[in-house]
Every structure is written in structure tokens, then in C-alpha cells.
Design an enzyme around this catalytic site. Structure first.
Site, PDB file in Angstrom:
ATOM      1  CB  CYS A 128       7.897  -5.422   8.623  1.00 50.52           C
ATOM      2  SG  CYS A 128       9.345  -4.723   9.464  1.00 50.52           S
ATOM      3  CB  CYS A 185       7.132  -3.124  16.124  1.00 48.46           C
ATOM      4  SG  CYS A 185       8.783  -2.629  15.591  1.00 48.46           S
ATOM      5  CB  CYS A 233       3.661  -2.470  13.736  1.00 50.89           C
ATOM      6  SG  CYS A 233       3.752  -2.243  11.953  1.00 50.89           S
ATOM      7  CB  CYS A 269       2.748   7.246   3.512  1.00 52.18           C
ATOM      8  SG  CYS A 269       3.297   6.105   4.770  1.00 52.18           S
ATOM      9  CD  GLU A 287      -2.860  -1.260   2.282  1.00 54.25           C
ATOM     10  OE1 GLU A 287      -3.994  -1.713   2.121  1.00 54.25           O
ATOM     11  OE2 GLU A 287      -2.409  -0.969   3.393  1.00 54.25           O
ATOM     12  CB  CYS A 341       0.644   5.576  11.457  1.00 49.54           C
ATOM     13  SG  CYS A 341       1.072   7.189  11.095  1.00 49.54           S
TER      14      CYS A 341
HETATM   15  N1  SAH Z   1       9.580   0.409   9.719  1.00 47.99           N
HETATM   16  C1  SAH Z   1       9.703   1.811   9.826  1.00 47.99           C
HETATM   17  C2  SAH Z   1       8.752   2.576   8.942  1.00 47.99           C
HETATM   18  C3  SAH Z   1       7.334   2.069   8.821  1.00 47.99           C
HETATM   19  S1  SAH Z   1       6.288   2.253  10.212  1.00 47.99           S
HETATM   20  C4  SAH Z   1       9.579   2.245  11.269  1.00 47.99           C
HETATM   21  O1  SAH Z   1       9.198   1.434  12.101  1.00 47.99           O
HETATM   22  O2  SAH Z   1       9.894   3.398  11.543  1.00 47.99           O
HETATM   23  C5  SAH Z   1       5.934   3.996  10.250  1.00 47.99           C
HETATM   24  C6  SAH Z   1       5.529   4.490  11.631  1.00 47.99           C
HETATM   25  O3  SAH Z   1       4.220   4.016  12.023  1.00 47.99           O
HETATM   26  C7  SAH Z   1       6.489   4.000  12.716  1.00 47.99           C
HETATM   27  O4  SAH Z   1       6.823   5.015  13.611  1.00 47.99           O
HETATM   28  C8  SAH Z   1       5.652   2.950  13.379  1.00 47.99           C
HETATM   29  O5  SAH Z   1       6.131   2.672  14.644  1.00 47.99           O
HETATM   30  C9  SAH Z   1       4.283   3.553  13.355  1.00 47.99           C
HETATM   31  N2  SAH Z   1       3.222   2.604  13.649  1.00 47.99           N
HETATM   32  C10 SAH Z   1       3.231   1.275  13.445  1.00 47.99           C
HETATM   33  N3  SAH Z   1       2.065   0.722  13.857  1.00 47.99           N
HETATM   34  C11 SAH Z   1       1.307   1.732  14.328  1.00 47.99           C
HETATM   35  C12 SAH Z   1      -0.019   1.794  14.863  1.00 47.99           C
HETATM   36  N4  SAH Z   1      -0.776   0.708  14.955  1.00 47.99           N
HETATM   37  N5  SAH Z   1      -0.493   2.985  15.238  1.00 47.99           N
HETATM   38  C13 SAH Z   1       0.271   4.098  15.098  1.00 47.99           C
HETATM   39  N6  SAH Z   1       1.512   4.098  14.583  1.00 47.99           N
HETATM   40  C14 SAH Z   1       2.028   2.928  14.205  1.00 47.99           C
HETATM   41 FE1  SF4 Z   2       8.390  -3.137  10.859  1.00 45.66          FE
HETATM   42 FE2  SF4 Z   2       6.115  -2.145  11.789  1.00 45.66          FE
HETATM   43 FE3  SF4 Z   2       8.267  -2.271  13.370  1.00 45.66          FE
HETATM   44 FE4  SF4 Z   2       8.205  -0.497  11.350  1.00 45.66          FE
HETATM   45  S1  SF4 Z   2       6.856  -0.528  13.142  1.00 45.66           S
HETATM   46  S2  SF4 Z   2       9.901  -1.882  11.919  1.00 45.66           S
HETATM   47  S3  SF4 Z   2       7.026  -1.682   9.822  1.00 45.66           S
HETATM   48  S4  SF4 Z   2       7.164  -4.029  12.502  1.00 45.66           S
END
Ligand code: SAH
Ligand code: SF4
Length: 364
Positions: free
Chosen positions: A111, A115, A118, A104, A91, A338
């Protein structure tokens, strides 16, 4: 298979053309057609000699990922799902604001970094996107938004904050960044292109040398004990090392601060003591904070912090002299906010099955 010219930055395309006996200015012309005019048909590239067009037809193509779906949110946010083969989709989200339009962009199918809050991380990892698939997202956005000439471009900023960890797909991401910055392609300034990372320290150092664009770091916790749990890569690159890497990055960065992203998880990382620890942690790093209210997804197991908790947290940071913004949630009616980007990922690691089992066991 034909060579996909979208995989090349200007240097690589120039080399490719040199090997075909073509002059460097031809590479510039083709770059402009592909990226500034969103053109994929060699026959439409009218200032290219017919003989070269014929050669290109035989050996090369401009292959953009196919569009599987496009959606528009009530607030003007747009989302496109692009086909990246074998049942996978990634996406891309466009967020219009008054003075700018931000795209974005995704860097991987899924990934690997797990995390816990996420949605992309929950799905597991399938594969890295190619340079063409990364730059293809910008290509599609410009095409779909109906812009071609540079002056009218609606995408003014790019953030690598879609699906995936950009620095885990280093070479393809840097190549795509080069194309974004190139005057013969998208001509964006380094300040307007942001890489967001969960903190891969060695690659942050490489990026500083290779292509220092603006940097955002997903911090999300003020101490190692908590960050080890919610951003597990922290076990490999703990906070002290991460802060030092941020300082090093700033020696070359186009902006004089790092943006720390901090997702606000109810009762987990949003208490006043967390704010106080954060202030200590970032004492020596010029930075801005972006607080992101958690965006829920099914079975996440987390809740969004209350507005009051976010307000208090913000005030504490501001009183310590930090610049803080709270990210407005955009496009959540089309699951484009996000962390909600799920795409279509065939999980090679079968992580989703593992999570489903854990969640089911928790219910019993
Ligand atoms: N992998 C990279 C970039 C993609 S995620 C990273 O982790 O920075 C982009 C942003 O969205 C990151 O700061 C991530 O922590 C945040 N994010 C992920 N899941 C989220 C959620 N459920 N609600 C709000 N932000 C989230
Ligand atoms: Fe990967 Fe999501 Fe963690 Fe970013 S926030 S590094 S996309 S698992």
C-alpha cells in the site's frame, strides 16, 4: 496471451461474447460456472455448446491466482496466501462467526499510503491487483471451504479490509464488487459488502454513484494534527472534507450509517480528551464506531491500549449516544488479525529499508 474471463463483470463478459458472435445468455451461463461452481475448466461447463467450448479453449482461460499457502487458526479463522506473480503474495482471511462468515479481501500488493501503525503500509507499494486477482480470493475461499451452490455459501459477507487501499485501485475494485453483487455470480447484497477506506474523498464520491456498498472509514484520530501523522493521506483530505464526504455517501449508501474504524494505540489516540473530540467531530454524521485494539507486528513502535483505556473510551462514546463495538481479535496466532497482513511484497519504493534504517537509528 489468452483473455482471462475472471477479469470481466457480466456486462464486460456479455460484450466480449457479443464480439465473438455469442448471445448474452452464454455470458450468464459462463459466469455461473466460474463463480457459483468455482469451475475453471471449460470442458466441465456441460451446458455450453461444444463449438463454443472449443473457441474458448483457443482464446480464453479462467485463470485464478495460484495458492501458495493455507493456514487455519485455533479459533477457526483461515488464511490463504495467493501468488500474484514475480515473488509477490497477497493474503485473504476468512472469519467464521455464528450467523455469518466474513471474507477479508486484499486490493493491492502492499500500500502506498504509509499509515504508520499498519504493517502493509510499512512494506511499501508494489502494484494494484487485477479484477481477477481480487475476485479470485472469493473464488478460492468458496472452493477451499467446499461450497458451490448459492444456498450453502459460507462466505456471507465481504470486507475490503485486507492489504491495500481499495479506492486507490478504483476500477478493478469496482469491477470486482459488481461480480460480488451479481446474481449470476456471488449474489451478495450491497449491505453485506463493505469497502474500507483511509479517506480518499474523490473516490468516495465516485463509489457513491457507481456502486454504493456499505462504507467503513479508517478514522483513527479525532483532530487533523494527530491524523496528519498516523494517517498521512489526511494532509490531502483533512477531517472536515472527509466528514462532508461521509455525509454525501450516506445519501446513496445501503445502510444508514458509516462505520468509523478506530485503532486503539496506547498513549497516542486513546485518551478521554480524544473521545470528547471525536464526539464533536462526528456530531452530524450518522455512524457507528468500531474500536480495533492495535495488533502489534515487529518493530511497529506502537503498543496496544490497555483494556481499561479501551473500556473508558467506549463508555464516553456510548454516553454521547454513539453505537460502539470493540473488534475481537481473531486469528492472531496465524498473523491474520487486522493490520498484520504482510503477504510477500517486493517493495518498488524500498520503504521497508527506509523504516529499518529509521528504527535502527532510533536504537542507537
Ligand atoms: N486501506 C484500507 C483497508 C485496509 S486496512 C483502510 O485503511 O481502511 C483495514 C483496517 O485495519 C483499517 O481500519 C486499518 O486502519 C486497520 N489496521 C491497520 N493496521 C492495523 C493494526 N496494526 N492493528 C489494528 N488495525 C490495523
Ligand atoms: Fe494502506 Fe494500511 Fe493505511 Fe489501509 S491502513 S491505507 S492498508 S497503509
Amino acid at each position: 496471451m489468452k483473455t482471462n474471463l475472471l477479469d470481466f463483470n457480466l456486462d464486460q463478459l456479455t460484450q466480449h461474447f457479443a464480439a465473438m458472435g455469442e448471445k448474452p445468455f452464454r455470458a450468464k451461463q459462463v459466469m455461473r460456472w466460474m463463480h457459483q461452481m468455482a469451475q475453471s475448466d471449460f470442458d466441465a461447463m456441460t451446458d455450453i455448446a461444444k463449438s463454443l467450448r472449443a473457441k474458448l479453449h483457443e482464446t480464453a482461460e479462467v485463470r485464478v491466482p495460484a495458492l501458495m499457502m493455507g493456514q487455519e487458526s485455533g479459533d477457526g479463522t483461515r488464511k490463504w496466501l495467493l501468488d500474484v506473480g514475480t515473488g509477490n503474495g497477497v493474503e485473504t482471511v476468512f472469519i467464521p462467526e455464528n450467523e455469518r462468515g466474513t471474507l477479508c479481501v486484499s486490493s493491492q500488493v502492499g500500500c502506498a499510503l504509509e499509515c504508520t501503525f499498519c504493517s502493509t503500509g510499512r512494506q511499501g507499494f508494489n502494484r494494484n491487483l487485477s479484477t481477477a486477482e481480487i475476485i479470485g480470493q472469493l473464488w478460492w475461499a468458496n472452493k477451499a471451504l467446499g461450497v458451490t451452490p448459492k444456498e450453502e455459501r459460507v462466505v456471507s459477507n465481504v470486507v475490503m479490509m485486507g492489504m491495500g487501499e481499495p479506492l486507490a485501485n478504483y476500477d478493478n475494485v469496482v469491477s470486482a464488487l459488481n461480480i460480488m453483487l451479481d446474481d449470476h455470480a456471488y449474489g451478495l447484497s450491497r449491505r453485506r459488502v463493505t469497502v474500507s477506506t483511509s479517506g480518499l474523498v474523490p473516490q468516495m464520491d465516485r463509489l457513491r454513484e457507481d456502486c454504493p456498498v456499505a462504507l467503513a472509514v479508517s478514522l483513527h484520530a479525532p483532530n487533523d494534527a494527530l491524523r496528519d501523522v498516523i494517517v498521512p493521506i489526511n494532509k490531502k483530505y483533512p477531517l472536515k472534507e472527509l466528514m462532508a464526504a461521509c455525509q454525501r455517501y450516506l445519501e446513496r449508501a445501503p445502510r444508514d450509517f458509516v462505520t468509523f474504524e478506530y485503532v486503539m494505540l496506547d498513549g497516542i489516540n486513546d485518551r478521554p480528551e480524544h473521545a470528547r473530540q471525536l464526539i464533536e467531530l462526528v456530531r452530524d454524521v450518522p455512524c457507528k464506531f468500531n474500536l480495533i485494539p492495535f495488533n502489534p507486528f515487529p518493530n511497529s513502535g506502537y503498543g496496544r491500549s490497555s483494556n481499561n483505556a479501551i473500556h473508558i473510551f467506549r463508555e464516553l462514546l456510548q454516553e454521547a449516544g454513539l453505537v460502539v463495538t470493540v473488534r475481537k481479535t481473531r486469528g492472531d496466532d496465524i498473523d491474520a488479525a487486522c493490520g498484520q497482513l504482510a503477504g510477500q511484497v517486493q517493495d518498488k519504493t524500498r520503504r521497508q529499508a527506509k523504516w529499518t534504517q529509521i528504527i535502527e537509528e532510533g536504537k542507537q
